[in-house]
Scaffold this motif. Structure first.
Motif, PDB file in Angstrom:
ATOM      1  N   GLU A 259      -0.962   1.372 -13.300  1.00  0.00           N
ATOM      2  CA  GLU A 259      -0.491   0.037 -13.709  1.00  0.00           C
ATOM      3  C   GLU A 259       0.950  -0.200 -13.267  1.00  0.00           C
ATOM      4  OE1 GLU A 259      -1.059  -0.896 -17.765  1.00  0.00           O
ATOM      5  OE2 GLU A 259      -3.235  -0.548 -17.745  1.00  0.00           O
ATOM      6  N   ASP A 260       1.802   0.829 -13.427  1.00  0.00           N
ATOM      7  CA  ASP A 260       3.185   0.707 -12.963  1.00  0.00           C
ATOM      8  C   ASP A 260       3.218   0.494 -11.454  1.00  0.00           C
ATOM      9  OD1 ASP A 260       4.083   1.030 -15.506  1.00  0.00           O
ATOM     10  OD2 ASP A 260       4.650   3.136 -15.275  1.00  0.00           O
ATOM     11  N   ALA A 261       2.371   1.218 -10.732  1.00  0.00           N
ATOM     12  CA  ALA A 261       2.329   1.084  -9.280  1.00  0.00           C
ATOM     13  C   ALA A 261       1.878  -0.319  -8.880  1.00  0.00           C
ATOM     14  CB  ALA A 261       1.397   2.125  -8.676  1.00  0.00           C
ATOM     15  N   ALA A 262       0.959  -0.890  -9.620  1.00  0.00           N
ATOM     16  CA  ALA A 262       0.489  -2.236  -9.309  1.00  0.00           C
ATOM     17  C   ALA A 262       1.620  -3.254  -9.466  1.00  0.00           C
ATOM     18  CB  ALA A 262      -0.687  -2.602 -10.211  1.00  0.00           C
ATOM     19  N   GLU A 263       2.432  -3.091 -10.523  1.00  0.00           N
ATOM     20  CA  GLU A 263       3.575  -3.990 -10.710  1.00  0.00           C
ATOM     21  C   GLU A 263       4.603  -3.798  -9.607  1.00  0.00           C
ATOM     22  OE1 GLU A 263       7.567  -5.106 -11.643  1.00  0.00           O
ATOM     23  OE2 GLU A 263       6.901  -3.017 -11.645  1.00  0.00           O
ATOM     24  N   LEU A 264       4.809  -2.553  -9.188  1.00  0.00           N
ATOM     25  CA  LEU A 264       5.775  -2.247  -8.135  1.00  0.00           C
ATOM     26  C   LEU A 264       5.328  -2.806  -6.787  1.00  0.00           C
ATOM     27  CD1 LEU A 264       8.185  -0.592  -6.932  1.00  0.00           C
ATOM     28  CD2 LEU A 264       6.576   1.329  -6.739  1.00  0.00           C
ATOM     29  N   LEU A 265       4.061  -2.614  -6.451  1.00  0.00           N
ATOM     30  CA  LEU A 265       3.590  -2.893  -5.095  1.00  0.00           C
ATOM     31  C   LEU A 265       3.034  -4.297  -4.910  1.00  0.00           C
ATOM     32  CD1 LEU A 265       1.809   0.498  -4.368  1.00  0.00           C
ATOM     33  CD2 LEU A 265       4.099  -0.210  -3.673  1.00  0.00           C
ATOM     34  N   GLY A 266       2.544  -4.923  -5.950  1.00  0.00           N
ATOM     35  CA  GLY A 266       1.915  -6.228  -5.778  1.00  0.00           C
ATOM     36  C   GLY A 266       0.626  -6.088  -4.987  1.00  0.00           C
ATOM     37  N   THR A 267       0.390  -6.978  -4.041  1.00  0.00           N
ATOM     38  CA  THR A 267      -0.867  -6.950  -3.287  1.00  0.00           C
ATOM     39  C   THR A 267      -0.964  -5.737  -2.368  1.00  0.00           C
ATOM     40  OG1 THR A 267       0.095  -8.362  -1.574  1.00  0.00           O
ATOM     41  CG2 THR A 267      -1.120  -9.453  -3.354  1.00  0.00           C
ATOM     42  N   ASP A 268       0.158  -5.061  -2.128  1.00  0.00           N
ATOM     43  CA  ASP A 268       0.121  -3.860  -1.282  1.00  0.00           C
ATOM     44  C   ASP A 268      -0.417  -2.649  -2.027  1.00  0.00           C
ATOM     45  OD1 ASP A 268       0.574  -2.803   1.308  1.00  0.00           O
ATOM     46  OD2 ASP A 268       2.352  -1.763   0.582  1.00  0.00           O
ATOM     47  N   ALA A 269      -0.740  -2.784  -3.318  1.00  0.00           N
ATOM     48  CA  ALA A 269      -1.264  -1.654  -4.092  1.00  0.00           C
ATOM     49  C   ALA A 269      -2.583  -1.138  -3.534  1.00  0.00           C
ATOM     50  CB  ALA A 269      -1.436  -2.068  -5.556  1.00  0.00           C
ATOM     51  N   ALA A 270      -3.288  -1.965  -2.773  1.00  0.00           N
ATOM     52  CA  ALA A 270      -4.559  -1.528  -2.193  1.00  0.00           C
ATOM     53  C   ALA A 270      -4.382  -0.356  -1.248  1.00  0.00           C
ATOM     54  CB  ALA A 270      -5.220  -2.697  -1.456  1.00  0.00           C
TER      55      ALA A 270
END
Length: 231
Positions: free
Chosen positions: A37-48
């Motif tokens: 979840e933290d990574a998703a907030e950090l990366l945005g759409t690049d989390a994929a």
């Protein structure tokens, strides 16, 4: 960068002037407490992109982007919306932001740059025998630079060629050309006097076996360009 921005890591500021912000430090070991979840907030759409990264690459990837977020939110006080999804091997882009970003790493050494106006490119390389190989020197050097390299003792030549590569690679990243540029036609000394280049820096890495370069160019090379402004 104050300790509160670094989260206690060994990060240090290389440049913080005229809208250019560059930090460097060691890549920490992979974090066993990795939070998606933290990574998703950090990366945005690049989390994929996370699914394609192994442990060591994941540590570098996340650390670099956390450092970018620290510069953007703490130093520049700008909103954070993550990164746009980009192809691997291409320059990272911030979502809904005019700021330009560049990231480079070699071994466990990481360099991150953010520029408020224009484009930035950073590069770091470990001084290694590969930079002294004749085939690479022929790809890298102008005729003048080849003569300079040939005049140096072997140890000095290797370090000089490594630094030469970082300068040209940082410029290539700044203009978005990557290795499509013919480095044989790109004199590093001339970059410092080009109207399209605002600054070319070679800050000390803090390690004798590593070289760093930062290039800062105008955002629109086809427009009316600024004079060189060394930082």
């Amino acid at each position: 960068m104050p300790r509160s921005e670094t989260g206690g890591d060994a990060r240090r500021t290389l440049v913080s002037a005229r809208g250019v912000h560059v930090v460097t430090g060691r890549i920490p070991p992979p974090d066993p407490g990795f939070d998606a979840e933290d990574a998703a907030e950090l990366l945005g759409t690049d989390a994929a992109a996370l699914g394609s990264l192994d442990g060591s690459r994941l540590a570098s990837y996340l650390t670099a982007r956390r450092w970018v977020r620290d510069i953007v939110t703490v130093r520049l006080r700008r909103p954070w919306r993550g990164f746009e999804a980009t192809l691997r091997g291409t320059k990272p882009r911030l979502a809904a932001s005019p700021l330009d970003v560049s990231i480079a790493h070699a071994g466990d050494l990481l360099v991150v740059g953010v520029v408020e106006h224009g484009r930035i490119g950073v590069d770091v390389e470990l001084v290694a025998p590969v930079f002294d190989q004749p085939a690479l020197a022929r790809r890298l050097c102008t005729l003048v630079e080849r003569r300079r390299a040939d005049s140096l003792p072997p140890a000095d030549r290797r370090a000089w060629l490594t630094q030469l590569w970082t300068v040209k690679e940082s410029y290539a990243k700044a203009v978005g050309a990557g290795l499509a540029l013919d480095f044989r036609q790109l004199g590093a000394a001339e970059l410092r006097h080009s109207d399209a280049v605002r600054g070319v820096l070679t800050p000390a890495s803090g390690r004798t076996h590593a070289k760093i370069a930062v290039s800062w160019v105008d955002a629109a090379p086809s427009s009316s360009l600024s004079s060189v402004r060394a930082i």
